[in-house]
Scaffold this active site. Structure first.
Site, short mmCIF file in Angstrom:
data_model
loop_
_atom_site.label_atom_id
_atom_site.label_comp_id
_atom_site.label_asym_id
_atom_site.label_seq_id
_atom_site.Cartn_x
_atom_site.Cartn_y
_atom_site.Cartn_z
N GLY A 97 0.83 -1.20 0.00
CA GLY A 97 0.00 0.00 0.00
C GLY A 97 0.86 1.24 0.00
CD GLU A 103 0.68 2.37 3.46
OE1 GLU A 103 1.08 3.55 3.34
OE2 GLU A 103 1.44 1.39 3.34
N1 ARG Z 1 5.29 -1.07 2.46
C1 ARG Z 1 4.19 -0.29 2.87
C2 ARG Z 1 4.62 1.14 3.20
O1 ARG Z 1 5.76 1.45 3.40
C3 ARG Z 1 3.36 -0.93 3.96
C4 ARG Z 1 3.98 -1.81 4.98
C5 ARG Z 1 2.91 -2.36 5.89
N2 ARG Z 1 3.33 -3.43 6.70
C6 ARG Z 1 2.52 -4.42 7.13
N3 ARG Z 1 2.98 -5.35 7.93
N4 ARG Z 1 1.28 -4.51 6.78
O2 ARG Z 1 3.83 2.08 3.28
ZN ZN Z 2 5.17 3.04 5.10
#
Ligand code: ARG
Ligand code: ZN
Ligand code: CA
Length: 317
Positions: A188, A228
């Site tokens: 996301g 997010e």
């Molecule tokens: N990669 C994404 C970001 O940096 C979301 C990471 C969410 N992690 C999770 N364990 N759901 O915004």
């Molecule tokens: Zn993030």
């Protein structure tokens, strides 16, 4: 000086006592009742003479009250966020159910109100700073649109009608969430406060949204949206996107880098002071079951954008 005097007048005019004109009370009860003025007024006048800043504070309370009544979104002193979910689907599995969408709203309400089951797992070193953020989310509408795109990327195409996407609904007063296949291993992404309102909100891949249906282990507990929405409320990654970087929050420890999976506790940072890392913070990169807290410092950072003059003041407070 003149402004202060006018403010005092304005505040004084707001207060009046109903008892003075209550003729029924006058006839039924003794003359002493008629003479009884509401002491509130006298006390206030004395206080205002002693402390001119009181008028300013009271005017601020009036501004707050007016705004709260206007938006109708302050409930028991808390910010309530109306949410619009925009679903873009090509396959039927991308067209996630209303129930899966509601399950995501429920997770947001738990995580932002310290009512998540795993909140009690926060280690005792952090028990003094684990936060009940106190922001609630209310699902207001679900928009669905069929598309031919297999993936949407991270260039905001899903937010543009001209690209086959769905334009945001009232982005200055509502949180827009887009659910679609993003691709490239991206769970996301969010837009920080201060960006264009035409692209404001968060995008979450359908495979990592909510806790049921298509939600995919180890990202099947709705924490991608919690993370997010944290960005959307101005939170940075806990490691500050640099080795021993700063997240601009003083009560979170300095982390070396992002953490993945579910790190064994305690995981020590090698940054200055070698603190125990807060790997269970929502703004780290662990698996969903490994993240279950915001800190008080993160809470104040989020609260600051909702106050009058703040980047998201349209949402209340
Ligand atoms: N990669 C994404 C970001 O940096 C979301 C990471 C969410 N992690 C999770 N364990 N759901 O915004
Ligand atoms: Zn993030
Ligand atoms: Ca910090």
């Amino acid at each position: 000086m003149k402004k202060v005097a006018l403010s005092v007048m304005a505040v004084l005019m707001l207060f009046s006592c109903q008892n003075d004109n209550n003729s029924e009370l006058e006839t039924q009860e003794s003359a002493a009742i008629t003479q009884r003025k509401c002491a509130t007024q006298d006390v206030l006048e004395a206080q205002l003479r002693e402390d001119p800043t009181l008028a300013l504070r009271m005017n601020q309370i009036e501004d707050f009250t007016k705004k709260a009544m206007l938006t109708g979104r302050i409930v028991n002193g808390k910010v309530e966020i109306p949410v619009i979910v925009n679903v873009l689907y090509r396959t039927s599995s991308e067209n996630i159910s209303d129930a899966q969408i509601q399950s995501q709203i429920d997770v947001l309400n738990d995580d932002y109100n310290a009512s998540n089951d795993d909140f009690s797992q926060v280690p005792s070193v952090f028990s003094g700073i684990k936060a009940n953020v106190g922001i609630t989310f209310v699902l207001e509408a679900i928009n669905r649109k069929s598309t031919t795109k297999t993936s949407w990327g991270t260039n905001d195409k899903m937010k543009k009608t001209s690209q086959g996407g769905i334009a945001p609904t009232s982005p200055t007063t509502k949180l827009n969430m887009w659910v679609c296949t993003i691709g490239g291993g991206i769970l996301g992404y969010a837009q920080f406060p201060g960006g264009s309102s035409s692209t404001d909100g968060v995008a979450i891949d359908a495979k990592y949204f909510g806790v049921s249906g298509t939600a995919n282990y180890p990202y099947n507990l709705g924490r991608t949206a919690t993370h997010e929405v944290g960005h959307w409320m101005n939170l940075r990654h806990i490691w500050g996107d640099a080795n021993c970087g700063s997240d601009l929050v003083s009560d979170t420890p300095t982390h070396n880098d992002a953490n993945y999976g579910v790190p064994t506790y305690p995981h020590y940072s090698t940054c200055t002071g070698t603190p125990v890392e807060m790997t269970m913070n929502y703004m780290d990169y662990t698996d969903d079951r490994g993240m279950f807290m915001f800190s008080n410092g993160q809470k104040s950072r989020m609260a600051a954008i909702f106050v009058s003059g703040g980047a998201r003041s349209g949402f209340g407070s």
